[in-house]
Design an enzyme around this catalytic site. Structure first.
Site, PDB file in Angstrom:
ATOM      1  N   ASP A  39       6.921   2.626   4.445  1.00  0.00           N
ATOM      2  CA  ASP A  39       6.660   2.781   3.026  1.00  0.00           C
ATOM      3  C   ASP A  39       5.159   2.750   2.744  1.00  0.00           C
ATOM      4  O   ASP A  39       4.424   1.944   3.321  1.00  0.00           O
ATOM      5  CB  ASP A  39       7.354   1.639   2.266  1.00  0.00           C
ATOM      6  CG  ASP A  39       7.264   1.779   0.768  1.00  0.00           C
ATOM      7  OD1 ASP A  39       7.747   2.789   0.235  1.00  0.00           O
ATOM      8  OD2 ASP A  39       6.697   0.880   0.125  1.00  0.00           O
ATOM      9  N   GLU A  83       5.793   7.631   5.106  1.00  0.00           N
ATOM     10  CA  GLU A  83       5.772   8.092   3.724  1.00  0.00           C
ATOM     11  C   GLU A  83       4.302   8.073   3.318  1.00  0.00           C
ATOM     12  O   GLU A  83       3.741   7.028   3.010  1.00  0.00           O
ATOM     13  CB  GLU A  83       6.583   7.173   2.812  1.00  0.00           C
ATOM     14  CG  GLU A  83       6.624   7.706   1.383  1.00  0.00           C
ATOM     15  CD  GLU A  83       6.626   6.614   0.318  1.00  0.00           C
ATOM     16  OE1 GLU A  83       7.074   6.893  -0.803  1.00  0.00           O
ATOM     17  OE2 GLU A  83       6.169   5.491   0.598  1.00  0.00           O
TER      18      GLU A  83
END
Length: 581
Positions: A232, A293
């Site tokens: 993330d 990401e």
């Protein structure tokens, strides 16, 4: 990020870990051409009837995932959390939220998925913790300049008494990116940085303890059988705070080419991932995969996909595309460029942070407004603006075949196999996304793609939980029943059966040759040829186009006649795709 429940087992990087003999090449590189299905655990399936999806719920639906034909499941956070940001505010990176289950439930889920031939990828959240994390509680109880505060980004305020934030920076979710704390003696004190919500204080990745602890977290889950990690905010870990406190920073300016933004995509972050690869990911056999990401300039995306770092990075370019052949071909070209760096291309049309593409493709295009922005505006008006949902579904079915025809890995989002649209009419008093609150109602947020899935055509929760159990926090709309898994199962032409067929055919057609050749035979048509001679044709032109003669392998249009294609009379309708050999 230290666990308060189960300590991690340190594995020496030089020691054999998962297998006594080297894994086969296909086991080492499974991620290159995989179809990965994203599960948002809290809205996938509820086994205990408390209204919240859980790990045993996922285990109970492994049969659905196996019948779909996916290669791996990616689980969004299932860690202890106050849910200030949908679980991305993590209290403990090495534990399971008790509302979702136990570590034993996690182990059973992994065993069930592996038994079905499905690998497991978990979300890791290294940029921040929650404000309930043991480290942050210790920081609040410690004085300025203490070791505990060094793990986070604490700074003194500006102005008389330090009453103003250290800088003018704004958070992603709106409002200041700084929050002031009350010192142990009760006086107003320092400020901490939170790029996202105040409940998500940023970690300081110049701190060696922070770096070492995340290595332990990766080992902890890898030792439990996890095959890979989704990282993330991979572009946000390393920051140059002190050098830019007096500079106005545009928080959403993540696409710079030079790597000189103080908060995003700094060159030094690749040193972090090189250590992950060297000390953890490659210490297992087969190596553990990782996908970044990273919302960065397309020219810098390949850095995150470097084989010596994370190895793969998401390509979000299709998110911004309207239903336009030129835009999509440009996005595809950008994704294919990742292969030149030794990684694989990645393709995705929806995830837990975006308006579902089934809806996005039905929202009218507006001058100067991107597809995603127009769809967000539609959601914020509770779906009252004009939209053609039938057209959106037709285009989404066509986009699936285009996406699956491309070389590389494909990431699907739960519910898209049912053709689910965005749920736009969630009452404002039921909205949970911090974006809605911190934007002052300017955006409704991401809740509309996170509503609990429908498994049966009836029942109080459409099979999401046991009958008589608690209702999900965000109620499912009545139209969920007719598009539920059970309602579409075995129904020829349904979106669910199209997904099953497409993944099955793709598995047969896919080879290690990632070649692709474009055929420019009609404006507004994306026609490509893959190794083995099979073709994918997607018609975005608005008018019917002839298909090449051959065997019709699959089509998003159920009315297309295979015999007509074989005889050279095949015609592809607008907003449809076909695979022909």
């Amino acid at each position: 990020m230290t666990s308060t429940t189960t300590p991690a087992r340190r594995v020496p990087a030089s020691a054999p870990v998962a297998a006594p003999t080297p894994a086969a090449p296909e086991a080492r590189d499974w991620w290159r051409r995989a179809v990965v299905y994203q599960v948002y655990p809290r809205s996938f399936a509820d086994a205990d009837g408390d209204g919240l999806g859980d790990l045993r719920g996922i285990t109970s639906r492994v049969g659905h995932l196996a019948s779909l034909g996916v290669d791996a499941v990616w689980l969004s956070p299932f860690y202890p959390s106050a849910l200030a940001d949908g679980g991305y505010d993590v209290d403990d990176h090495r534990a399971v939220d008790p509302r979702l289950g136990t570590l034993e439930d996690f182990d059973e889920m992994v065993r069930a998925l592996h038994a079905a031939g499905i690998r497991v990828v978990v979300d890791v959240v290294p940029n921040h913790t929650s404000d309930r994390h043991a480290w942050f509680r210790e920081a609040l109880a410690s004085p300025p300049g203490s070791r505990a505060r060094g793990r986070y980004v604490f700074r003194d305020g500006r102005g008389p008494g330090g009453h103003e934030p250290p800088s003018s920076w704004r958070s992603i979710f709106g409002g200041s990116a700084w929050q002031r704390v009350t010192e142990p003696d009760g006086t107003p004190g320092q400020w901490f940085l939170h790029i996202f919500a105040p409940e998500q204080p940023d970690l300081d990745w110049s701190d060696e303890e922070v770096r070492e602890d995340m290595l332990e977290t990766l080992r902890f889950w890898a030792d439990r059988g996890v095959d890979g990690f989704r990282v993330d905010v991979a572009h946000g870990l390393v920051k140059d705070v002190d050098g830019h406190l007096d500079v106005h920073v545009e928080i959403l300016d993540t696409g710079r080419e030079g790597g000189n933004h103080p908060l995003w995509d700094r060159d030094e972050v690749q040193d972090v991932y090189a250590q992950w690869r060297r000390d953890v990911l490659d210490a297992y056999d087969p190596p553990r995969s990782a996908v970044a990401e990273a919302s960065v300039h397309p020219h810098r995306r390949a850095r995150y996909a470097d084989p010596l770092g994370l190895g793969q990075a998401f390509n979000f370019d299709l998110f911004a595309c309207a239903w336009d052949a030129g835009e999509m071909r440009t996005a595809i070209a950008g994704g294919l460029a990742q292969m030149a760096a030794g990684s694989s291309a990645t393709w995705t049309l929806s995830n837990h942070d975006s308006v579902r593409h089934t809806t996005r493709f039905g929202v009218p295009r507006r001058s100067g407004v991107g597809s995603q922005e127009a769809a967000k505006a539609w959601v914020t008006t509770d779906g009252r603006d004009p939209v053609d949902l039938d057209l959106g579904l037709r285009r989404a079915r066509a986009a699936l075949l285009l996406e699956l025809a491309l070389p590389g890995a494909v990431y699907l989002y739960q519910g898209e196999e049912l053709g689910l649209h965005e749920v736009a009419d969630i009452p404002w008093d039921a909205v949970e996304d911090p974006i809605a609150v911190r934007s002052g109602g300017g955006e409704k947020g991401r809740d509309g793609c996170r509503v609990a899935l429908p498994w049966t055509p009836d029942g109080t929760t459409f099979g999401f939980g046991p009958e008589g159990g608690a209702l999900p926090g965000m109620r499912q709309p009545a139209w969920f029943g007719p598009v539920s898994v059970a309602a579409q199962d075995g129904v020829a032409g349904s979106t669910l059966e199209l997904y099953r067929s497409a993944l099955r055919v793709r598995r047969v057609l896919t080879t290690v040759d990632d070649g692709l050749e474009w055929v420019d035979d009609a404006p507004g048509v994306l026609h490509l040829v893959r190794p083995g001679g099979w073709r994918s044709i997607t018609n975005l032109s608005g008018a019917a186009v002839p298909l090449p003669v051959g065997e019709l392998l699959l089509a998003s249009d159920t009315d297309l006649d295979p015999a007509a294609v074989a005889q050279g009379r095949g015609v592809l309708a607008p907003d449809c795709s076909a695979w022909v050999r």
